[in-house]
Design a protein around this motif. Structure first.
Motif, short mmCIF file in Angstrom:
data_model
loop_
_atom_site.label_atom_id
_atom_site.label_comp_id
_atom_site.label_asym_id
_atom_site.label_seq_id
_atom_site.Cartn_x
_atom_site.Cartn_y
_atom_site.Cartn_z
N ILE A 31 0.86 -1.17 0.00
CA ILE A 31 0.00 0.00 0.00
C ILE A 31 0.90 1.22 0.00
CG2 ILE A 31 -1.79 1.26 1.26
CD1 ILE A 31 -2.69 -1.36 2.44
N GLU A 32 0.66 2.12 -0.91
CA GLU A 32 1.52 3.29 -1.07
C GLU A 32 1.58 4.09 0.23
OE1 GLU A 32 2.02 7.20 -3.99
OE2 GLU A 32 0.38 5.76 -4.29
N GLY A 33 2.79 4.36 0.68
CA GLY A 33 3.00 5.19 1.86
C GLY A 33 2.92 4.43 3.17
N ILE A 34 2.62 3.13 3.13
CA ILE A 34 2.50 2.34 4.36
C ILE A 34 3.47 1.17 4.28
CG2 ILE A 34 0.95 0.97 5.81
CD1 ILE A 34 -1.36 2.58 4.80
N ALA A 35 4.37 1.08 5.25
CA ALA A 35 5.31 -0.03 5.29
C ALA A 35 4.60 -1.29 5.77
CB ALA A 35 6.48 0.30 6.22
N PRO A 36 4.93 -2.45 5.23
CA PRO A 36 4.29 -3.68 5.68
C PRO A 36 4.63 -3.99 7.14
CG PRO A 36 6.13 -4.16 4.23
CD PRO A 36 5.91 -2.68 4.18
N THR A 37 3.72 -4.61 7.83
CA THR A 37 3.90 -4.94 9.25
C THR A 37 4.15 -6.43 9.38
OG1 THR A 37 2.40 -3.17 9.89
CG2 THR A 37 2.84 -4.88 11.53
N PRO A 38 5.35 -6.83 9.84
CA PRO A 38 5.59 -8.27 10.07
C PRO A 38 4.70 -8.75 11.23
CG PRO A 38 7.41 -6.96 10.92
CD PRO A 38 6.52 -6.01 10.18
N LEU A 39 4.25 -9.98 11.12
CA LEU A 39 3.29 -10.50 12.08
C LEU A 39 3.57 -11.97 12.33
CD1 LEU A 39 0.53 -9.78 13.55
CD2 LEU A 39 -0.58 -10.81 11.56
N ARG A 40 3.46 -12.39 13.59
CA ARG A 40 3.59 -13.80 13.93
C ARG A 40 2.34 -14.22 14.68
NH1 ARG A 40 6.86 -17.36 11.90
NH2 ARG A 40 8.70 -16.11 12.35
N VAL A 41 1.68 -15.26 14.17
CA VAL A 41 0.46 -15.77 14.82
C VAL A 41 0.79 -17.13 15.44
CG1 VAL A 41 -1.94 -16.45 14.49
CG2 VAL A 41 -0.98 -14.57 13.16
N LEU A 42 0.56 -17.24 16.74
CA LEU A 42 0.85 -18.47 17.47
C LEU A 42 -0.44 -19.05 18.01
CD1 LEU A 42 3.92 -17.26 19.58
CD2 LEU A 42 3.95 -18.35 17.34
N ASP A 43 -0.57 -20.37 17.90
CA ASP A 43 -1.66 -21.09 18.55
C ASP A 43 -1.06 -21.83 19.74
OD1 ASP A 43 -3.69 -20.22 17.03
OD2 ASP A 43 -3.82 -21.98 15.73
N LEU A 44 -1.51 -21.48 20.93
CA LEU A 44 -0.95 -22.05 22.15
C LEU A 44 -1.88 -23.15 22.66
CD1 LEU A 44 1.21 -21.93 24.39
CD2 LEU A 44 -0.24 -20.25 25.55
N PHE A 45 -1.35 -24.38 22.74
CA PHE A 45 -2.11 -25.50 23.28
C PHE A 45 -1.54 -25.85 24.65
CE2 PHE A 45 -2.44 -25.72 18.72
CZ PHE A 45 -3.75 -26.09 18.49
N ALA A 46 -2.42 -26.15 25.59
CA ALA A 46 -1.95 -26.43 26.95
C ALA A 46 -2.63 -27.67 27.48
CB ALA A 46 -2.25 -25.24 27.87
N ALA A 47 -1.83 -28.52 28.10
CA ALA A 47 -2.35 -29.69 28.82
C ALA A 47 -2.01 -29.49 30.29
CB ALA A 47 -1.74 -30.98 28.27
N LEU A 48 -2.93 -28.88 31.01
CA LEU A 48 -2.67 -28.50 32.40
C LEU A 48 -3.41 -29.44 33.34
CD1 LEU A 48 -2.99 -24.62 32.07
CD2 LEU A 48 -0.95 -26.04 31.86
N PRO A 49 -2.71 -30.20 34.16
CA PRO A 49 -3.37 -31.12 35.10
C PRO A 49 -4.28 -30.35 36.06
CG PRO A 49 -1.02 -31.58 34.94
CD PRO A 49 -1.25 -30.29 34.24
N GLY A 50 -5.42 -30.92 36.33
CA GLY A 50 -6.32 -30.31 37.30
C GLY A 50 -7.17 -29.20 36.75
N THR A 51 -7.13 -28.96 35.43
CA THR A 51 -7.94 -27.91 34.83
C THR A 51 -8.88 -28.53 33.79
OG1 THR A 51 -6.41 -27.43 33.02
CG2 THR A 51 -6.05 -26.28 35.11
N THR A 52 -9.86 -27.75 33.37
CA THR A 52 -10.82 -28.22 32.37
C THR A 52 -10.53 -27.67 30.99
OG1 THR A 52 -12.29 -26.37 32.92
CG2 THR A 52 -12.63 -28.44 34.12
N ILE A 53 -9.35 -27.12 30.78
CA ILE A 53 -8.99 -26.56 29.47
C ILE A 53 -8.82 -27.70 28.47
CG2 ILE A 53 -7.30 -25.20 28.20
CD1 ILE A 53 -6.61 -23.77 30.76
N PRO A 54 -9.59 -27.72 27.38
CA PRO A 54 -9.41 -28.81 26.39
C PRO A 54 -8.02 -28.74 25.76
CG PRO A 54 -11.48 -27.60 26.04
CD PRO A 54 -10.66 -26.81 27.03
#
Length: 556
Positions: free
Chosen positions: A354-377
């Motif tokens: 886009i004219e006049g706008i520098a590109p923005t580097p981006l990192r997308v992370l998906d964080l998966f967790a297996a935590l004992p004693g929790t109900t997080i899938p």
């Protein structure tokens, strides 16, 4: 028709002819009872759609189908029964024939209702839980099950505005004319008609009062400022917010009192209940991060259903000789609206630069967790977006884990992050005296003090903070967050001969350094002055201090 009405009709037929014929027809129209009934029916329907959701009204055809199926069954069965009974009782007496027909209709009707309820009704009845049965306009009924007509796109009216809408006012005017004309032309003005004349007068007064109320009523909010503890009243309120008359407050400069010089620009026909042009400013070919990652759209994100908006606020009245508050070259246009919004961040990939706008580097992370004693899938990811060029957004802190994404990290900091010590630590300092080739890694706690070998430098730990005691305001680092440590550094020439009884050095010669774990580039020294206000400066290059935060899992 009354005698007065007949006399008037005869007179009008004789005198209101030729080019006066339209007058006669209008008098006949506005003195008719059917016109009054039509106008009253419209008023009732207007009030109904103002309060009853259109989704409920859209169920009426379905209810008519239900009723038609029952009536059709009744007509067939009961009709056949009546024909048969009449044939069988052709020679019976009239009383016996009536009794036989009456019993037949009652018995057959009861049987048909029971049969319909046990056979057709279970099939036709719509059940929302299982989505079975007959429901005409199903999607429309579901979408607008709690939405009245005035809230739908194309109307967007509050309840007072809907009752003040011009069609209802027009009908009320016609009804008043109809009532007055019919009263004058049909009713004798005498004592025995005092009751009906009073009733008609009351109806006319109520209709006129309703129109007056709808036209001139104001409804909105006024800010009422409470007084201070002295019991004196607060500052007067000079602003009234009218929810029917919406304005855009804009300011270009400050007044002599330091407050913005606001100018009000009226926004005519601004919607108030539905979403419009929610993706304004986003190129049509842009792809969201969720789409790129193959994720389904969030169901909680509203949709504008393709509705757009383009409203130019009206220019305010400016008295002759007075300069406008806003430069006339600055234009405003309302291009989108939502009645309720929560701030959320969404990134899009736009094809091509886009004219006049520098590109923005981006990192997308998906964080998966297996935590004992929790109900997080374990298969449910937590989406994290990291932007290395924006300090405040290159870090993501979650319970138990922190992630940082940088591009071009200084090699010195990278080496500091890999520093080890003979003692396990949660907080540590990496200290270097470049001129004397000295480097050490020391675990720290508040109050700890270290003499740096033979260098003559002394470092004391004042405080360790999870977040800065004051918000970071350094340009480019606004809204950023980082753990930090405040240390007191004493140069060599003051490390031994300026001690007091409690073992702490005098402030003379010593200075404080604020050391950020995340952003060593904004570390700063605070030197004491005679005024008591410390003087800030860049870190003294003669000694380098880096803070390592190991209180949680840190991923870089």
């Amino acid at each position: 028709m009354s005698a007065k009405g007949r006399r008037n009709r005869i007179w009008e037929d004789e005198h209101l002819t030729g080019w006066l014929t339209p007058v006669r027809l209008l008098l006949r129209l506005f003195s008719s009872i059917p016109l009054a009934i039509v106008l009253l029916v419209y008023i009732a329907l207007h009030a109904t759609v103002a309060s009853v959701p259109v989704g409920m009204l859209a169920r009426i055809p379905t209810l008519l189908v239900y009723a038609a199926s029952l009536l059709l069954m009744l007509a067939v069965v009961v009709g056949v029964g009546i024909v048969l009974v009449r044939a069988m009782t052709a020679n019976a007496s009239r009383a016996a024939r009536f009794l036989a027909l009456f019993v037949t209709v009652i018995v057959l009707s009861t049987g048909v209702v029971i049969l319909w309820k046990s056979t057709l009704w279970p099939i036709m009845r719509y059940t929302p839980e299982t989505d079975t049965g007959l429901l005409l306009f199903k999607n429309f009924v579901h979408e607008y099950r709690s939405t009245t007509l005035r809230r739908m796109p194309g109307f967007e009216m509050t309840e007072p505005a809907f009752y003040a809408w011009w069609p209802l006012r027009l009908v009320l005017v016609l009804f008043v004319i109809n009532m007055v004309t019919a009263t004058i032309r049909r009713i004798e003005f005498n004592f025995k008609n005092l009751g009906v004349l009073t009733v008609h007068t009351g109806i006319v007064v109520i209709a006129l009062g309703s129109m007056f109320y709808q036209k001139f009523k104001l409804e909105g909010d006024t800010l009422m400022l409470a007084g201070d503890q002295s019991g004196m009243p607060g500052a007067p309120s000079t602003v009234f917010y009218d929810r029917e008359d919406v304005v855009l407050y804009v300011a270009q400069e400050l007044g002599w009192d330091g407050r913005p010089r606001f100018e009000q620009r009226q926004i005519v026909d601004l919607p108030i209940y539905n979403d419009y042009n929610l993706n304004a400013g986003i190129p049509a070919d842009a792809e969201s991060i969720d789409a790129l990652m193959g994720r389904k759209p969030d169901k909680n994100i509203p949709s504008d259903d393709g509705r757009t908006l383009s409203i130019e606020p009206r220019l305010p009245y400016t008295p002759e000789g007075r300069e406008p508050l806003i430069d006339p070259r600055i234009k405003f246009r309302v291009i989108g609206f939502t009645p309720f919004a929560e701030p959320r961040e969404e990134w899009f990939r736009v094809p091509g630069p886009i004219e006049g706008i520098a590109p923005t580097p981006l990192r997308v992370l998906d964080l998966f967790a297996a935590l004992p004693g929790t109900t997080i899938p374990e298969d449910k990811a937590v989406r994290t977006t990291l932007i290395p060029t924006i300090p405040a957004q290159r870090i993501s802190v979650r319970p138990g884990i922190s992630m940082e994404y940088t591009i071009g990290m200084d090699e010195t900091r990278w080496q500091d992050l890999q520093a080890t010590s003979t003692t396990q630590f949660l907080n540590a300092l990496v200290i270097e005296v470049p001129g004397q080739n000295f480097r050490t890694v020391v675990p720290i706690s508040p109050g700890a003090r270290f003499t740096l070998g033979d260098t003559g430098w002394t470092v004391g730990v004042k405080n360790i903070h999870e977040t800065p005691p004051f918000p970071i305001i350094t340009k480019g680092f606004e809204d950023a967050d980082s753990s930090m440590v405040i240390v007191e550094i004493t140069p060599p020439e003051h490390s031994e001969d300026e001690q007091v009884a409690d073992g702490q050095p005098h402030s003379h010669g010593a200075f404080d350094r604020w050391v950020y774990h995340r952003f060593p580039e904004i570390n700063q020294d605070l030197h004491p002055t005679e005024t008591g206000r410390p003087q800030r400066s860049a870190p003294d290059p003669a000694i380098r201090v880096s803070y390592i935060d190991a209180t949680m899992l840190q991923v870089y």
